[in-house]
Design a protein around this motif. Structure first.
Motif, PDB file in Angstrom:
ATOM      1  N   PHE A  34      22.512  -4.194   1.151  1.00  0.00           N
ATOM      2  CA  PHE A  34      21.189  -3.592   1.511  1.00  0.00           C
ATOM      3  C   PHE A  34      20.477  -3.310   0.074  1.00  0.00           C
ATOM      4  CE2 PHE A  34      24.597  -2.550   4.756  1.00  0.00           C
ATOM      5  CZ  PHE A  34      23.705  -2.561   5.776  1.00  0.00           C
ATOM      6  N   PHE A  58      17.097  -1.689  -1.856  1.00  0.00           N
ATOM      7  CA  PHE A  58      16.167  -0.772  -1.437  1.00  0.00           C
ATOM      8  C   PHE A  58      15.022  -1.006  -2.425  1.00  0.00           C
ATOM      9  CE2 PHE A  58      20.186   1.287  -0.237  1.00  0.00           C
ATOM     10  CZ  PHE A  58      19.747   1.593   1.228  1.00  0.00           C
ATOM     11  N   LYS A  64      10.381  -0.444   1.397  1.00  0.00           N
ATOM     12  CA  LYS A  64      11.021  -1.647   1.873  1.00  0.00           C
ATOM     13  C   LYS A  64      12.680  -1.683   1.876  1.00  0.00           C
ATOM     14  CE  LYS A  64       7.138  -4.514   0.714  1.00  0.00           C
ATOM     15  NZ  LYS A  64       6.966  -5.697  -0.043  1.00  0.00           N
ATOM     16  N   LEU A  65      13.242  -2.144   2.795  1.00  0.00           N
ATOM     17  CA  LEU A  65      14.762  -2.501   2.912  1.00  0.00           C
ATOM     18  C   LEU A  65      14.979  -3.691   3.113  1.00  0.00           C
ATOM     19  CD1 LEU A  65      17.777  -1.349   2.865  1.00  0.00           C
ATOM     20  CD2 LEU A  65      17.463  -0.687   5.191  1.00  0.00           C
ATOM     21  N   VAL A  71      17.871  -6.532   3.995  1.00  0.00           N
ATOM     22  CA  VAL A  71      19.289  -6.692   4.478  1.00  0.00           C
ATOM     23  C   VAL A  71      19.514  -7.988   4.509  1.00  0.00           C
ATOM     24  CG1 VAL A  71      20.944  -5.929   6.386  1.00  0.00           C
ATOM     25  CG2 VAL A  71      18.987  -4.558   5.809  1.00  0.00           C
ATOM     26  N   LEU A 128      22.021   0.694   9.985  1.00  0.00           N
ATOM     27  CA  LEU A 128      20.528   0.756   9.548  1.00  0.00           C
ATOM     28  C   LEU A 128      19.585   1.816  10.125  1.00  0.00           C
ATOM     29  CD1 LEU A 128      19.492  -3.129   9.973  1.00  0.00           C
ATOM     30  CD2 LEU A 128      19.206  -1.852   7.871  1.00  0.00           C
ATOM     31  N   LEU A 181      20.288   4.590   7.759  1.00  0.00           N
ATOM     32  CA  LEU A 181      19.577   4.482   6.446  1.00  0.00           C
ATOM     33  C   LEU A 181      18.003   4.952   6.627  1.00  0.00           C
ATOM     34  CD1 LEU A 181      21.169   1.277   4.883  1.00  0.00           C
ATOM     35  CD2 LEU A 181      21.641   3.684   4.277  1.00  0.00           C
ATOM     36  N   THR A 182      17.671   4.345   8.038  1.00  0.00           N
ATOM     37  CA  THR A 182      16.179   4.827   8.074  1.00  0.00           C
ATOM     38  C   THR A 182      16.078   6.207   8.384  1.00  0.00           C
ATOM     39  OG1 THR A 182      16.080   4.356  10.572  1.00  0.00           O
ATOM     40  CG2 THR A 182      15.539   2.538   8.881  1.00  0.00           C
ATOM     41  N   LYS A 192      15.626   7.754   4.658  1.00  0.00           N
ATOM     42  CA  LYS A 192      14.397   7.346   4.193  1.00  0.00           C
ATOM     43  C   LYS A 192      13.301   6.737   5.262  1.00  0.00           C
ATOM     44  CE  LYS A 192      15.437   5.814  -0.316  1.00  0.00           C
ATOM     45  NZ  LYS A 192      15.179   4.889  -1.454  1.00  0.00           N
ATOM     46  N   LEU A 215      10.452   3.145   6.163  1.00  0.00           N
ATOM     47  CA  LEU A 215      10.815   1.878   5.589  1.00  0.00           C
ATOM     48  C   LEU A 215      10.591   0.512   6.565  1.00  0.00           C
ATOM     49  CD1 LEU A 215      14.512   2.740   4.290  1.00  0.00           C
ATOM     50  CD2 LEU A 215      12.292   2.256   2.834  1.00  0.00           C
ATOM     51  N   ILE A 221      11.779  -2.971   7.323  1.00  0.00           N
ATOM     52  CA  ILE A 221      13.153  -3.491   7.136  1.00  0.00           C
ATOM     53  C   ILE A 221      12.996  -5.033   7.418  1.00  0.00           C
ATOM     54  CG2 ILE A 221      15.352  -3.687   8.169  1.00  0.00           C
ATOM     55  CD1 ILE A 221      15.025  -0.643   9.281  1.00  0.00           C
TER      56      ILE A 221
END
Length: 93
Positions: free
Chosen positions: A32, A34, A38-39, A41, A62, A65-66, A69, A72, A74
């Motif tokens: 992942f 960052f 943007k992320l 993967v 995921l 994680l969103t 933050k 994002l 993805i």
């Protein structure tokens, strides 16, 4: 076969997780990366028979994680065996 994440490296800019089976044998990995909004993967799993499990493992991770933050974008590139997998219907369009 049950699969799990096993952290390899975790920093604020990226995470690298091994995907291991119940005997702690590495069967793949996922990264992942960052950026500000943007992320990215990237992941690959060797065993084709656990593709649904891989998808079920990555998707809630995921989502978590969103939540940390919001906002994002993805971008995913995930493979099981030699086949690319999609996480949701939107990516399939």
């Amino acid at each position: 076969m049950q699969i799990y994440f096993s952290p390899e490296v975790i920093t604020p800019q990226f995470q690298v997780l091994n995907v291991v089976d119940s005997t702690s044998k590495a069967v793949g990995n996922v990264a992942f990366l960052f950026d500000e909004k943007k992320l990215f993967v990237y992941g690959i799993l060797e065993e084709e028979g656990v593709g649904a499990d891989f998808k079920d493992l990555v998707t809630p991770y995921l989502k978590g994680l969103t939540k940390a933050k919001p906002g994002l974008d993805i971008f995913t590139c995930l493979y099981v065996g030699c086949k690319k997998i999609k996480l949701n219907d939107e990516q399939q369009k």
